[in-house]
Write an enzyme that holds these catalytic residues in place. Structure first.
Site, PDB file in Angstrom:
ATOM      1  N   ASP A 217      -0.063  -1.162  -5.701  1.00 22.39           N
ATOM      2  CA  ASP A 217       0.174  -0.568  -4.383  1.00 22.39           C
ATOM      3  C   ASP A 217      -1.066  -0.867  -3.540  1.00 22.39           C
ATOM      4  OD1 ASP A 217       2.496   0.416  -5.419  1.00 22.39           O
ATOM      5  OD2 ASP A 217       1.812   2.487  -5.603  1.00 22.39           O
TER       6      ASP A 217
ATOM      7  N   ASP B  80      14.710   4.688  -6.569  1.00 20.67           N
ATOM      8  CA  ASP B  80      13.672   5.694  -6.758  1.00 20.67           C
ATOM      9  C   ASP B  80      14.349   6.948  -7.294  1.00 20.67           C
ATOM     10  OD1 ASP B  80      12.152   3.781  -5.628  1.00 20.67           O
ATOM     11  OD2 ASP B  80      11.488   4.956  -3.907  1.00 20.67           O
TER      12      ASP B  80
END
Lengths: 208, 252
Positions: free
Chosen positions: B130, B11
């Site tokens: 998601d 990330d």
């Protein structure tokens, strides 16, 4: 030595360029172009291919004189050419992705969708799979049988003459993943994304 | 035989690697190019960069990171976060990404997936879903790092993006992400069984058994994890050896 990666404005060839540059490093003059004059004067050609069979063939044809130049290079002059993924598939007479499309016709055969046994095998065939070497190939020098290569495709090349097959991989059936016919080389897998083993294959091709 | 892939995910925020706990509380921990190279040398089957705040910030940073990484790592590189336009995809691919992962833009307009896969080929279009559980056996699609609820059924959405030409699904459980308690296996199974494209499991890995469960119980084609690799709890090599000891085919 001049090696040309044919950039015919189809798909992403950055990774091909990066890995060939890594192997070439000062030893080989690498060109990335669709300029037919440069292609003609080159010692070796790399024909990448991403996207569909049809879109790749259409893009090749869109560049004036390119198909004829490649043919002269590979078929008449018999200079080394490496096709990668759809670049290999285009060697065939015909492909069936999107629509029935005529290929370059350099190695008799067809390109059809992998039989995934009614959904038993997911498509695209994405990831690392072992290659089973079927015959000696110059680009497999120092490559062990069952080496892992990175694949991403849903269509397979089925050549008529099985003696051109240099390696297969197992995914629902034995899929042709590498061919060698005289000066013509092709891999269904992506040597440029296959870590050190892939770079070795590129090195072998450069050293031909 | 096709091997199950292990994908370390980095990330990235402001050009630095971070790993959030439920996408909040970020910790700074490293240079992404260096990290990617370590993973690649250690046998990672693929590297994933997620530009977590790309929606609000300058995109040139991630492009530069991708460019540098692609010159050193010769395994597939997937980049996600803030991919909204065809131009975004073009820029990332030209920088050396092999695949892009589309999230919010796919939810907003599913035809964007179609447009992108037609232009670049399915092989480089990953759709990141998601999902959050809303009731028993029912999950909904969320966007903006889990902040926005969309009302879209995750299973139906997964089927839809497959028909639109997505090459893979990157499935993250918003309930599990950052918890280290394992993947949401029910969600994973529901998606892998309703689609015919490969699914990458993501969100919740805290130990190596979680990776095993993702493949064996969840039927994932690939398992993605961030913090267990990033903080050095396990190396990619250890993960592979463990999976192999459990009978899962991996690239050695």
């Amino acid at each position: 030595m001049n090696v040309t990666i044919v950039d015919y404005q189809s798909g992403n060839i950055s990774s091909v360029i990066n890995s060939f540059e890594e192997v070439a490093k000062g030893k080989v003059n690498l060109e990335v172009t669709s300029d037919v004059k440069k292609i003609k004067s080159s010692d070796k050609i790399v024909l990448p291919g991403q996207g569909s069979f049809k879109s790749c063939v259409d893009s090749l044809k869109n560049i004036n004189g390119l198909v004829d130049t490649l043919k002269e290079f590979a078929i008449t002059k018999k200079k080394p050419l490496l096709g990668i993924c759809v670049g290999l598939q285009m060697f065939a007479d015909v492909g069936y992705e999107e629509a029935e499309t005529k290929g370059l016709g350099w190695i008799s055969g067809k390109v059809s969708k992998i039989d995934n046994q009614k959904g038993k095998f997911k498509l695209p065939h994405i990831g690392w799979n072992e290659i089973e070497i079927q015959k000696e190939s110059k680009i497999f020098k120092d490559i062990k049988n069952k080496s892992h290569m990175y694949f991403v495709h849903s269509y397979e090349f089925i050549p008529e003459d099985k003696s051109v097959i240099s390696a297969t991989t197992d995914y629902s059936s034995k899929i042709v993943c590498s061919v060698e016919k005289e000066n013509l080389f092709g891999t269904q897998f992506h040597p440029e994304k296959s870590d050190k083993t892939g770079l070795k294959i590129i090195d072998n091709f450069m050293k031909l | 035989m096709l091997k199950n892939r292990i994908i370390p995910c980095l990330d990235v925020k402001n050009g630095r690697v971070v790993k959030g706990i439920n996408f909040v509380e970020l910790k700074d921990a490293g240079d992404p190019v260096e990290q990617a190279k370590i993973y690649s040398d250690g046998g990672a089957d693929e590297i994933c960069f997620l530009d977590i705040t790309a929606s609000n910030e300058n995109r040139d940073t991630i492009i530069d990171i991708v460019r540098k990484t692609a010159k050193e790592c010769f395994v597939p590189l997937t980049v996600g976060g803030g991919v909204r336009t065809i131009q975004n995809i073009t820029d990332l691919l030209l920088a050396g990404a092999d695949k892009v992962s589309i999230n919010t833009a796919a939810v907003k307009n599913v035809d964007f997936v179609n447009e992108a896969s037609k232009k670049f080929g399915s092989q480089c279009i990953v759709v990141a879903i998601d999902a959050k559980k809303v009731s028993d056996k029912k999950w909904e699609v969320f966007t903006h790092g889990g902040r926005n609820q969309t009302g879209i059924n995750a299973i139906e959405f997964a089927k839809q993006i497959e028909t639109k030409g997505a090459g893979e699904i990157l499935l993250t459980s918003m309930d599990k992400d950052g918890t280290k308690s394992g993947y949401d296996i029910d969600l994973l199974k529901a998606i892998t069984e309703s689609t015919n494209i490969p699914v990458i499991a993501s969100g919740g890995v805290g130990n190596l058994d979680h990776l095993v469960d993702g493949v064996k119980l969840g039927k994932a084609s690939a398992v993605l994890a961030a913090s267990i690799f990033h903080y050095g709890k396990y190396s990619v090599k250890e993960a592979k050896e463990y999976l192999e000891s459990k009978g899962i085919p991996v690239r050695s």
